[in-house]
Structures are given as C-alpha cells and as structure tokens.
Scaffold this motif. Structure first.
Motif, PDB file in Angstrom:
ATOM      1  N   GLU A  34      38.824  45.578  37.990  1.00 24.44           N
ATOM      2  CA  GLU A  34      39.589  45.563  39.147  1.00 24.44           C
ATOM      3  C   GLU A  34      40.622  44.066  39.286  1.00 24.44           C
ATOM      4  O   GLU A  34      41.343  44.074  40.246  1.00 24.44           O
ATOM      5  N   GLU A  57      46.568  47.635  38.000  1.00 27.77           N
ATOM      6  CA  GLU A  57      46.090  48.919  37.937  1.00 27.77           C
ATOM      7  C   GLU A  57      46.374  49.647  36.614  1.00 27.77           C
ATOM      8  O   GLU A  57      45.634  49.965  35.913  1.00 27.77           O
ATOM      9  N   ALA A 109      44.734  47.924  33.689  1.00 25.35           N
ATOM     10  CA  ALA A 109      43.369  48.176  33.618  1.00 25.35           C
ATOM     11  C   ALA A 109      43.157  49.699  32.867  1.00 25.35           C
ATOM     12  O   ALA A 109      42.186  49.800  32.234  1.00 25.35           O
ATOM     13  N   GLU A 110      44.167  50.456  33.069  1.00 26.02           N
ATOM     14  CA  GLU A 110      44.038  51.730  32.588  1.00 26.02           C
ATOM     15  C   GLU A 110      43.979  51.811  31.016  1.00 26.02           C
ATOM     16  O   GLU A 110      43.450  52.394  30.241  1.00 26.02           O
ATOM     17  N   ARG A 140      45.552  39.791  38.286  1.00 25.17           N
ATOM     18  CA  ARG A 140      46.297  39.651  39.473  1.00 25.17           C
ATOM     19  C   ARG A 140      46.092  37.881  39.979  1.00 25.17           C
ATOM     20  O   ARG A 140      47.060  37.616  40.513  1.00 25.17           O
ATOM     21  N   GLU A 146      53.119  46.155  39.752  1.00 24.69           N
ATOM     22  CA  GLU A 146      52.431  47.047  40.616  1.00 24.69           C
ATOM     23  C   GLU A 146      52.341  48.347  40.479  1.00 24.69           C
ATOM     24  O   GLU A 146      51.529  49.232  40.937  1.00 24.69           O
ATOM     25  N   GLU A 150      53.338  52.115  34.792  1.00 23.23           N
ATOM     26  CA  GLU A 150      52.234  52.832  34.292  1.00 23.23           C
ATOM     27  C   GLU A 150      52.390  52.625  32.894  1.00 23.23           C
ATOM     28  O   GLU A 150      53.251  52.931  32.267  1.00 23.23           O
TER      29      GLU A 150
END
Lengths: 303, 763
Positions: B134, B138, B141-142, B360, B382, B385
C-alpha cells in the motif's frame, strides 16, 4: 592450371609488345591510355571510398562532441569545443584494461586455433579422396543454413553442463573450427597444384609437414582474409558472450560497452566513443593483414 | 486458472544420450525448493548476486555499499546486464538454472518469469516487514502480482506524459495544455501550421507513433476500453469504447495533426526545438535529456498529464525487484529488496539516477514535491495503469503495434481493427498451456530405443570388419578430419539436432516452469507456420532481399576487387582499408548515420533530392521504399566483406596468364570475361553461396533500422521473425520449426547453385 612455359612468340610485333610488358616502363601512346585509365579509376574509387568512410568520420567527430552539439541539425563537421569526456567515461566506469584483455585473449585464441583447424579441414576436403567425402561436405554446408538463433539455447545448456559458463574456454571452444572457414580454405586450396604436394611426398615429408610447410605458405591471402573475418566476428560478438559470461570481470568489450547504455535515453557520444574503441583494433589488424593479400601464390604458383 | 505449477521436483534425468535436449528440459525442471526463511532473528550474512540493467546498474553498487554498512558480514555483488539482450540473458539463465539471487525486472516481464515458476513468492516476507504494497502507487503495486501471488516488489516507476512547447502554445492562444480529447483536437487544429505557405506543413501539433503501444494504451484506457481481464482471461477488447479510442487516435493522423512517420533522426527533442512539432508523449527520462541536450529551450517547454476522456489514464511502467527461487540466501535477498523499497533509499536512488520512486512516501520529500514538473508526473502516476499482468504481454504488445500500424498506415476502419484486436487477443489466450504434456515418456522411449540401435551398429561393424580394415589408406584424411568432426559434432550438430527435435514440440515458457507440460506435437508447428501470414510475408521479404541485394552486393564487391587489383591504381592500401571500414563498423553506429541519411524531413538524401527539385520520400517509413532502402544500406555495409575474398581469389590467378593475354592483345573486357572470371570460379562459387546463405538469414538491419521489421512488416525477415518468436515470446518449438523451414529453402537454392558450379570445381 598451366605450368608449362608460354610458347615462344615469333612475330616481331608481338615481341615488341612483350618487350614493353617486360620492362614495365611507361611509354607514350599505349602507356598514356593506361595512365589515363588509372586516373579515372582512382577518381571513381576516391568517390566510392569517401562514401564508405563518411559514416566512420561522422562517428569519430561525434565521439568528440558534447551532447548538445551532437544533435545539431545540420550536423557540424568540427566539434567546437572538442571534448574527451566520452572516452574518459569509458575508462572511468569500466575496468577497461581487464575488459580489453578479456576480449584480446578470447579473440586471438579463437583466431589462431580456428585458422589452423579450418585450413587443415579445407586441405583435407580439397586434396584428399575418401568415401562419402562429398556427402559429408554437403552435410557440413547444410549446417550453415541453420540460424544460430535457434541453436543458441542448446549450445548454452551444453556449455553449462561442461562447466564452461563464465570462462574463456566457454567462448573459445565452440569457435575452434567453423564450416565457413573450412569451406573458404577448401576453395582456395583447390588452386594449389597437386604437383607441389606430390613433390613433398617424394621428398619424404610427413603428411602434417606437407600441410604446414607447403600448403599453408601457399594460401596466405586466404589465411589473411579468413583471419580478419574470424578476428572481426569474435571481437564484435555480443549475444553469445552475453549469455555465457555471468561475471562482470569476464565481460568482453561489446558486452561491457552495452552496459553503459540506458533503457530509453541513448548517449550518442558515449556510444560512438565505444564503437571507435571496438573498431580500432580490427582496423589495425586489417591494415597489417591486407598486405598479405598481395603475397603468396603470385610467385609460387608459376614456378 | 489451472496452469501447472508448484509440483515441480528434482527430476532424475533418465539418461545422457540425448544430452542437449534432456538438459534443456531437466534443467528447467530443477528449481530449488521453496524456502520458508522468515526472520529467524539471526544476523544476516553471506553473499548474494544482484542483476540490474544498463547504466542504472552502474550506480547500484553505491546503494549496495550502504546496505553492507548496515549489515556487516554481508556482500552484495551487483552485475550490470546490458538492456540490449537482457531478456535473452534472463531467459537462458532460467533455462540453465543459473539465475542470480535478485534481479531487476521490467514491470511487464514479471508475469513472464513468474509463469516459468522461477520467482519466489513474497507474501510471508511481506507479513513481518516494515514495507507494504500500500506504500506504492496503486498501479505500481498491481505490477507486483502474478495470478494473485506477490512475486516482486516495486522499485521505480515511469509513466507517459505530454512534453510540449509552451511558447508555441501561447502564440496560438493556449495558456494550458489540453485536458480533454475535445481540447486536444482543437489544439491539433490550432497548432498545425503551414508557416511558409508552400502547401507543406512546417509545424505539427503532435508527434505520435505509428508503432507505439504505450502511447496508444493511454488513449484506450482514457476511452474506458480495456484489453483483457488477467484473472478470468476474458477478452474485453471488443467494445464501442475501443473503437472510439482507435478512431480518435486515427483522426489525429487523418487530420495531419501529427506526421505519419517518425521524422526525427536522433530523438524528438531536437525537432521540437526547431519547431517541427509542438508536443510528443514520453516518459520521465526525457526531462534530463531536455536539460542536457537542448538547453536553449529552457523555460519554453513543460510537461502536462495526458488529456482524459471518459476517465484519466496513462501507461505505467518501471522496474521491480524479484527474488529467484534458486537463491541460497533468501533472507539476505529479501533484506536487500526491502532495503531498496524504503522511501529514503528510493529518494537517494532518484537523486542519483533520476528514476521516479515507486514509494508514495518518497514523494513527500521537498526535492520532488517542490518541482512543478514532478508534480505533473505525480498526478499522472496516481491515475496511471499498468497493462494486463499476463505472461504473454510481449505478444500483446506486438499485436497492439501491428493493429496500430494497419489503423494508421493502411487507414483501416477502426471498428474492423477493434475486431482484429479482440480476435488476436482470443488467439493469444487460447495458446496458454493447461494440460500435461507427453514429451517426457516419449524421450524415455527414444532413449531405450537407442540401446538396440547401438547394438545393431556394433553388429554391422563386426561383420563388415574386413571392409573397415580396408579403409586404412584413408588414414591421413581421417586423422586430419577427426578433431574437426568431433568438435563440430559436439558444438554444432548437437545443438542443431536438439533444436530440430524441439521443432516437433511445443517447448515454450511453460516448459521452463515444468517440463512435464511439454508435448511432442508432431508437425503441428510446421502446419501452423504454413497458415501464418507473417511467415509468408517474411518469406517474400527475404527473397526480395536476397534476389536484389545478393547480386548487387556481389557485383559491387567484384567491381571493387577488380579495381583494387588493377596495376594502375595507386594507394591500394588506403582504398582497401576504406572499403573494408563499413564491414567493421558496428551496426549501432551504422544505423544512426543511415537513419540520418534516410530521415524524411531533415535527411541528407531528401535534402540532396530537394536540390534537384524532387519531392520528399519516406524511405524507411514508406512501406514500398523500406526494403530498397535496407538493401542499399546492406550493399554499402557488406560489399567490403566479399571484396576481401575476391581479392584473395584474384591473387591466386598466376600473373603469366595475364601476360599471355596482354601479348595476344586482348581487351580489358575480354581478359575479364575469358581469363579472370573462369579462373575466379571457385572464389565466385564460394561468395555466391556464402552471400545467399548469409542474406537468407538477414536480421540485424531491420532489427535496428526499422523497429524490428516495419513498416507494416515490409522489412520483416524470416530470421527476425524467428528471433522474435524465440526470444521475445520464447516459443522455442515454433521458432525452431521456422528455422528448419528456412533451412530447407536455403538448402534447395544452394544445391541448385552448386549444381551449376560443379563442372569446373571438381574437374
């Protein structure tokens, strides 16, 4: 190949021409045309060679430019100011001496060993008869048609099993002989007269002696050409050393140089400086070896 | 998802006779057992090896020293792997089971190596750790996951943003960069100008790629479209949103807001500095390039997030750190990976090489937070993807690029491209391996059959011993050839035999995970390639290249050799060396110079043609001119090679033959035709065969010059295709089948050539 002396020429006119050829003296008339041809030829060749050298010059100039000069359009010919920063980086960031030695050891070993075996193989195929010779030779030629990209993985696994990963021997051993080299030498050894070999046998030379002392000196131009090709290929090889050598201290020059490049950004000055460092030894070898192109058979073939 | 995992155990190789094949399979089957070594409380010690890529690896030792200072008694050995070839190097090391402890993996490579079952799952290590997924962006992390398991830890990230000229934008009344697609379109209309009024556009609003899946991916996601669900493997591409994204991307080209080809020789920043285009999409590394290489532009350029449509998005990439299963010191490996993920270490890494922290927390630091540009990157990160985390992402990338090219260069209907894209994805999903293979029992059977075969040979030898004894007179050739045949047998024929066998199997990345999943599939690979349109295309290209380029190269080489052999030419050494220089010049250097020659807008060639009033040609970017351009370059590069062989061959012609013809008054042409050429025949035969074989395998030129075979596969060669299959997608079985098909074709041609040459040669 005719070894008999040319039959005597009787016509006076022919004798006169022959006289001029013998003397190799420039004369008016016939010789002027010859000279003119030489000038035209030299001019044409000069144009061709400048086209050939152009990119090389550009490379040299770029290696001396700073980053913002390099991408100037149109490109400038003289670096202002000239900088040695790219070469300095090569020496700073790489253990240069070690890497250069790695390359030198591997390349010279490959060149020396493979010249011997390839000419031996070429000689055998050119001058001996044995059952299935042509079939065997065709089979060898056939192997040249398999792209190395698919044999690389099995070869890698084989070297791993032999414990040769990360060693000089792992690079040298697979290159010990090559079909290309055997084929090249075979084609040249064809033109060596059989009588030379026979006279060697009559003199009581051993077979290896005949090869070493009679055949090898005869094919110097071909050996020089093959030597340059082998040296060049081994010196520039990238992919195979990359997967065989797992230790940075064993890296060869092309592999080590490639580590200096980023994923996205290309440092052109550094790339060109590195390319120059790779080229210079080969160019030097070529300049020395090319003299051999004019030695050899010229004299002995017509004894 | 029912892929075969986990159950791999050390396989007892049932024999050594089919050595190479078995090694390929067995080595893959022996990953070290999973180790559960979480925090025993003992101090860390020992040595691990870490592979990192390119110039980044050059700086990593500094961080490693810091780690070693924190943990005395440990040693981190960093190995720098060149970016070029990093993928092959990693794949072969997995195949040979000689992996490092830790390696840097590009985010899109993680699934691939995880699918080979070569990466250590990290959940148990993360549990007791200070770091948590976390902490990262995001999207970043994927990328740590494959099939629900954590197999890597984010290291640094990158994303795509717009770089643009603020002064040119302001001139047209834009005080900000477009934030929506509508604005982007308007920007395109306002900023695309014909300043000189000669009917030719001098300023494009954008420079977008015709083969650049990362840029396209951003548009696809902004439209709300997607490629596929990586969990259910359901293809999601066939939607109106996808068509909308493709249509919009295409429209930017159709309206000429972006040039139809890459017009810059050395990167877009220079062309942008000269005002040829106003903006382009790229990653964070370009900030440094701008500052270093176009300082004159300072204050007149800026970055902006990609405009949104139904949603905001961009491509997210970067590198993760992964631990290989083969590690002997997982505790130390994990400690180092954990160390690299710490915010302050990430920040230090940013300061040293400029890579953006994945963490982050690191972005809270003033050195990153205060800067307006980095703020843009942060905002983009942020919403950015990663592409679907599937092991065949390389193939998806290729598919996207190909469809993108037909969309633009062939102006294909976007709805049709959507359909093709979905169909292509369906095909890739269907290729995933799900069942047990049958290769293992077959190999065992073959090994058992080898015994009777050997016995039969021994029997034959026994009964024919007289004839064998009679072979004594061939003693010399036998002993001369023995070392060579032994050598070639082991190092050449062995691997060839192994790869030939592999061409009848479905050996691929799943085989590296567990070799039991590999199957003998007969001639399926060969059948498949007959219906593969790319194979047909590549064959046509290859014949084109050989048919035109071969004779041209040989002709030029022969002419040069004759000129150099001429008695009247002075300074032969200089000319010889000059002509040979292109042969020794590394292709990377050659490529740069020739790209400059061929560049459509600033290129030297077009400049010269412009002087005599000819229009602009696209050269490498033009589907019809790309191959001739490649051929011209190859003749230039390779003529010197054959010339050297011809020179050596010409020296083998005795001088007295020439003198005789001189006396007979033969013309130069007659001498060449009736003396030089016949005497040169063995050399000529050699050069023709070697050039044909070499050119049939041409590969490097399109690899570096035309972005691996473009445009529209017009310069894709057979070997380039099989290289991509073998090392990009690791379909070793299929790649081998292509190789042997090519081999048969070359063999047929060579046999014809040798037939023609035979008469003289054997006389």
């Amino acid at each position: 190949m005719s070894l008999a002396p040319s039959p005597p020429v009787s016509t006076p006119a022919r004798a006169a021409v022959r006289q001029r050829v013998r003397e190799r003296e420039p004369r008016f008339g016939w010789r002027t045309r010859e000279r003119l041809f030489g000038v035209v030829l030299a001019t044409v060749m000069l144009i061709v060679v400048s086209a050939m050298i152009g990119p090389f010059i550009w490379m040299f100039v770029t290696s001396l430019k700073t980053a913002d000069q390099i991408i100037e359009t149109p490109p400038t010919l003289i670096p202002r100011p000239a900088t040695l920063q790219h070469f300095a980086r090569l020496f700073d960031e790489l253990a240069f001496l070690r890497i250069f030695l790695n390359s030198l050891i591997v390349t010279t070993s490959i060149t020396a060993v493979s010249l011997f075996f390839n000419s031996l193989g070429g000689y055998t195929f050119a001058k001996f008869n044995f059952p299935y010779k042509n079939l065997l030779f065709m089979a060898l030629i056939l192997t040249m048609m398999v792209p190395m990209q698919v044999t690389m993985l099995p070869a890698f696994l084989l070297l791993k099993e032999l414990g040769l990963l990360n060693t000089y021997l792992g690079l040298i051993l697979p290159a010990m002989s090559s079909v290309f080299g055997i084929f090249l030498m075979r084609q040249f050894i064809y033109s060596i007269p059989d009588s030379l070999i026979e006279s060697g046998r009559l003199d009581g030379c051993s077979e290896l002696r005949i090869f070493w002392s009679i055949i090898l000196p005869q094919c110097r131009p071909a050996l020089a050409a093959l030597g340059i090709f082998t040296f060049m290929a081994a010196w520039q090889d990238f992919l195979f050393p990359l997967i065989i050598l797992h230790d940075e201290s064993m890296y060869t020059l092309p592999v080590a140089l490639a580590t200096l490049s980023g994923q996205h950004a290309t440092d052109w000055g550094l790339l060109m400086a590195g390319s120059l460092v790779v080229i210079l030894p080969i160019a030097t070898v070529f300049m020395f070896m090319q003299r051999r192109f004019v030695a050899g058979i010229t004299l002995t073939g017509m004894k | 998802m029912t892929r075969l995992t986990g159950t791999t155990m050390a396989q007892d190789a049932p024999g050594r006779l089919l050595l190479v094949l078995l090694l390929a399979l067995a080595a893959a089957a022996m990953p070290a057992g999973l180790r559960a070594g979480q925090g025993t409380g003992e101090p860390l010690q020992g040595t691990i090896s870490v592979w990192a890529m390119g110039d980044e690896a050059m700086r990593l030792p500094e961080l490693a020293r810091r780690f070693e200072a924190e943990h005395p008694g440990t040693r981190i050995r960093v190995q720098a792997i060149p970016w070029t070839g990093a993928h092959q190097r990693l794949l072969t090391s997995v195949a040979g089971n000689v992996t490092p402890d830790v390696a840097q993996l590009g985010t899109t490579w993680v699934p691939e190596f995880a699918a080979m079952d070569s990466l250590l799952p990290l959940e148990q290590y993360l549990e007791g750790s200070d770091i948590s997924l976390e902490d990262f962006f995001e999207g970043s992390a994927e990328t740590a996951y494959f099939e629900g398991r954590i197999v890597s830890i984010p290291w640094y990230v990158d994303t795509r943003v717009f770089f643009y000229r603020t002064d040119l934008a302001e001139e047209a009344g834009w005080d900000h960069f477009p934030r929506t697609w509508e604005e982007l379109e308007q920007f395109g209309a306002d900023l695309t100008l014909d300043r000189t009024g000669d009917g030719r556009i001098d300023q494009y609003a954008f420079q977008l790629p015709t083969r650049g899946e990362q840029e396209l991916f951003g548009f696809i996601r902004q439209a709300g479209a997607d490629l596929l669900d990586s969990e259910t493997m359901e293809v999601l591409a066939d939607t109106p949103e996808m068509t909308e994204a493709l249509a919009f991307y295409q429209s930017l080209f159709l309206n000429n807001y972006t040039p139809w080809q890459d017009i810059a020789a050395l990167g877009p920043h220079q062309s942008m500095a000269r005002g040829l285009f106003v903006s382009f999409i790229s990653g964070p590394w370009f900030v440094g390039i701008f500052e270093r290489e176009v300082p004159q532009l300072a204050g007149r350029w800026a970055v902006a997030p990609l405009p949104g449509h139904h949603r905001e998005s961009s491509f997210l990439g970067g590198s993760n750190m992964a631990i290989f299963r083969g590690t002997r010191n997982p505790d130390l490996a994990w400690a180092f990976v954990e160390f690299l993920a710490r915010p302050e270490v990430q920040l230090q890494w940013y300061r040293e090489v400029g890579n953006l922290p994945a963490s982050r927390a690191a972005w809270e630091d003033p050195s990153l937070g205060g800067d307006e540009r980095w703020d843009v990157f942060r905002r983009q990160l942020e919403v950015a993807e990663p592409p679907p985390p599937v092991e065949f992402y390389k193939a998806i990338e290729d598919l996207l690029q190909n469809q993108q090219e037909t969309l633009i260069l062939s102006r294909r209907d976007p709805a049709e491209v959507t359909g093709n894209l979905a169909a292509g994805l369906e095909r890739l999903v269907s290729l995933r391996r799900t069942e047990e293979g049958n290769l293992a029992p077959i190999v065992q059977t073959i090994l058992w059959l080898l015994w009777p075969l050997g016995a039969a040979l021994a029997l034959v030898a026994f009964f024919k011993r007289r004839q064998i004894a009679g072979l004594g007179r061939y003693k010399t050739p036998f002993f001369f050839l023995l070392p060579i045949l032994l050598h070639l047998g082991v190092f050449l024929v062995g691997p060839i035999f192994a790869s030939l066998l592999l061409s009848f199997t479905n050996f691929d990345i799943y085989s590296l995970g567990s070799w039991e999943s590999t199957s003998f599939i007969g001639i399926d690979n060969y059948r498949l390639l007959l219906s593969d349109p790319l194979v047909g295309r590549a064959l046509i290209n290859t014949f084109y290249f050989v048919g035109i380029g071969g004779p041209l190269t040989i002709g030029v080489a022969l002419a040069l050799a004759l000129a150099l052999n001429s008695a009247v030419l002075p300074q032969k050494g200089f000319f010889r060396t000059g002509i040979f220089l292109p042969v020794v010049t590394p292709l990377v250097a050659v490529a740069v110079v020739w790209r400059w020659i061929y560049a459509p807008r600033d290129g030297i060639l077009n400049y010269l043609l412009g002087l005599v009033g000819l229009p602009e040609f696209g050269w490498l970017a033009d589907p019809n001119l790309a191959m001739p351009s490649i051929i011209a370059m190859s003749v230039w590069k390779n003529a010197g090679f054959s010339m050297v062989i011809f020179l050596a061959g010409l020296q083998a012609i005795p001088r007295n033959v020439y003198e005789a013809s001189d006396i007979d008054g033969a013309s130069r042409w007659q001498t060449f035709l009736y003396i030089t050429l016949p005497m040169l025949r063995p050399t000529l035969v050699f050069v023709i065969i070697i050039t044909t074989i070499g050119y049939m395998q041409f590969f490097a030129e399109p690899f570096i010059m035309t972005d691996q075979g473009g445009p529209e596969h017009r310069t894709l060669s057979i070997v380039l295709l099989l290289y991509q299959e073998a090392f990009d997608f690791f379909n070793i079985g299929y790649a081998s089948a292509i190789a042997y098909t090519l081999c048969v074709i070359i063999a047929a041609i060579s046999i014809i050539q040798i037939r023609f040459a035979r008469g003289e040669e054997y006389s």
